[in-house]
Design an enzyme around this catalytic site. Structure first.
Site, PDB file in Angstrom:
ATOM      1  N   ASP A  17      -0.251   5.613   0.822  1.00 44.61           N
ATOM      2  CA  ASP A  17      -0.542   6.526   1.625  1.00 44.61           C
ATOM      3  C   ASP A  17      -0.612   5.432   3.502  1.00 44.61           C
ATOM      4  O   ASP A  17      -1.184   4.829   3.342  1.00 44.61           O
ATOM      5  CB  ASP A  17      -1.302   6.998   1.806  1.00 44.61           C
ATOM      6  CG  ASP A  17      -1.218   7.395  -0.065  1.00 44.61           C
ATOM      7  OD1 ASP A  17      -0.744   8.906  -0.039  1.00 44.61           O
ATOM      8  OD2 ASP A  17      -2.624   7.882  -0.552  1.00 44.61           O
ATOM      9  N   ASP A  43       0.350  -1.252   0.114  1.00 48.27           N
ATOM     10  CA  ASP A  43       0.106  -0.047   0.267  1.00 48.27           C
ATOM     11  C   ASP A  43       1.165   1.238  -0.207  1.00 48.27           C
ATOM     12  O   ASP A  43       1.880   1.445   0.486  1.00 48.27           O
ATOM     13  CB  ASP A  43      -0.463  -0.052   0.789  1.00 48.27           C
ATOM     14  CG  ASP A  43      -1.931   1.316   1.531  1.00 48.27           C
ATOM     15  OD1 ASP A  43      -2.266   2.119   0.608  1.00 48.27           O
ATOM     16  OD2 ASP A  43      -1.777   1.844   2.453  1.00 48.27           O
ATOM     17  N   ASP A 103      -1.224  -1.334   6.387  1.00 46.89           N
ATOM     18  CA  ASP A 103      -1.562  -0.688   8.131  1.00 46.89           C
ATOM     19  C   ASP A 103      -2.267   0.005   7.906  1.00 46.89           C
ATOM     20  O   ASP A 103      -3.052   0.238   8.996  1.00 46.89           O
ATOM     21  CB  ASP A 103      -1.070   1.280   7.536  1.00 46.89           C
ATOM     22  CG  ASP A 103      -0.884   2.467   6.556  1.00 46.89           C
ATOM     23  OD1 ASP A 103      -2.269   3.107   7.112  1.00 46.89           O
ATOM     24  OD2 ASP A 103      -2.182   2.042   5.532  1.00 46.89           O
TER      25      ASP A 103
END
Length: 216
Positions: free
Chosen positions: A14, A12, A175
């Site tokens: 951001d 991922d 995240d």
């Protein structure tokens, strides 16, 4: 190939690979101000990331104090935000932790590296270029270049396909619970970064990107 047999690492963007919250907040606040709406903080933006740009705008409007708002306002703010962000994609953005050294080291080992993000592809590519990682990223698939964006598994599968991974084993690094759900649905092993959202279940937990050097 490693003991774990991972020949592919997909990340991922951001909140996982880069901290882009300040640049996103700058662009969002420019758009909100143009609509007479108060500002949001970088921390509020960071908490709103993961679901794509439309959801980001909706969460930021709520964070700015709007109780109700219509789709027309969301679309107008999104357009203004997008224009500003495309013009200034990475003024303050930085890579997390030791990613700047670890990803090139994995690339040198022959590991395929991709990015699967709900950010739009062109902006994601601009960010990766700005932080100096474009040369080691084999495929970038944003939410606008897949018919099934995260948390649907097709987004991750499309990224793996774009890498030409074949039957290599895949590790997905994220995240948020959106990332975990995407990996689980796609049947891919998941690793959660320590700086991500708390309480997300994972097969691997990364205290640092350095941990990838032994996991992969």
């Amino acid at each position: 190939m490693s003991n774990n047999g991972f020949g592919v690492v997909v990340l991922d963007l951001d909140g996982t690979l880069v901290d882009s919250s300040e640049d996103i907040a700058d662009a969002m606040n420019h758009a909100l101000s143009a609509h007479g709406i108060g500002a949001v903080t970088a921390e509020q933006v960071a908490a709103a990331l993961g679901g794509g740009p439309t959801i980001l705008v909706e969460k930021c409007l709520t964070a700015a104090g709007l109780v109700t708002f219509g789709s027309d306002l969301v679309a107008s703010v999104l357009n203004a935000y997008s224009d500003r962000y495309r013009a200034h994609p990475a003024t303050h953005t930085r890579v997390f932790d030791t990613a700047g050294a670890v990803l090139p080291a994995l690339h040198a080992r022959g590991v395929l590296i991709g990015v699967c993000t709900n950010k739009r592809t062109a902006i994601a590519e601009a960010v990766l270029n700005a932080v100096g990682l474009s040369s080691v990223i084999g495929a970038v698939v944003g939410s606008d270049t897949t018919p099934t964006p995260k948390p649907q598994p097709g987004h991750l599968i499309d990224t793996v396909t774009a890498l030409g991974a074949g039957d290599r084993r895949v590790l997905y690094v994220g995240d948020t619970d959106i990332d975990q759900q995407t990996a689980a649905s796609a049947g891919v092993t998941y690793a959660q970064v320590a700086w991500g959202h708390p309480g997300v279940p994972a097969e691997h937990y990364l205290a640092s990107f350095d941990d990838l050097l032994s996991i992969v």
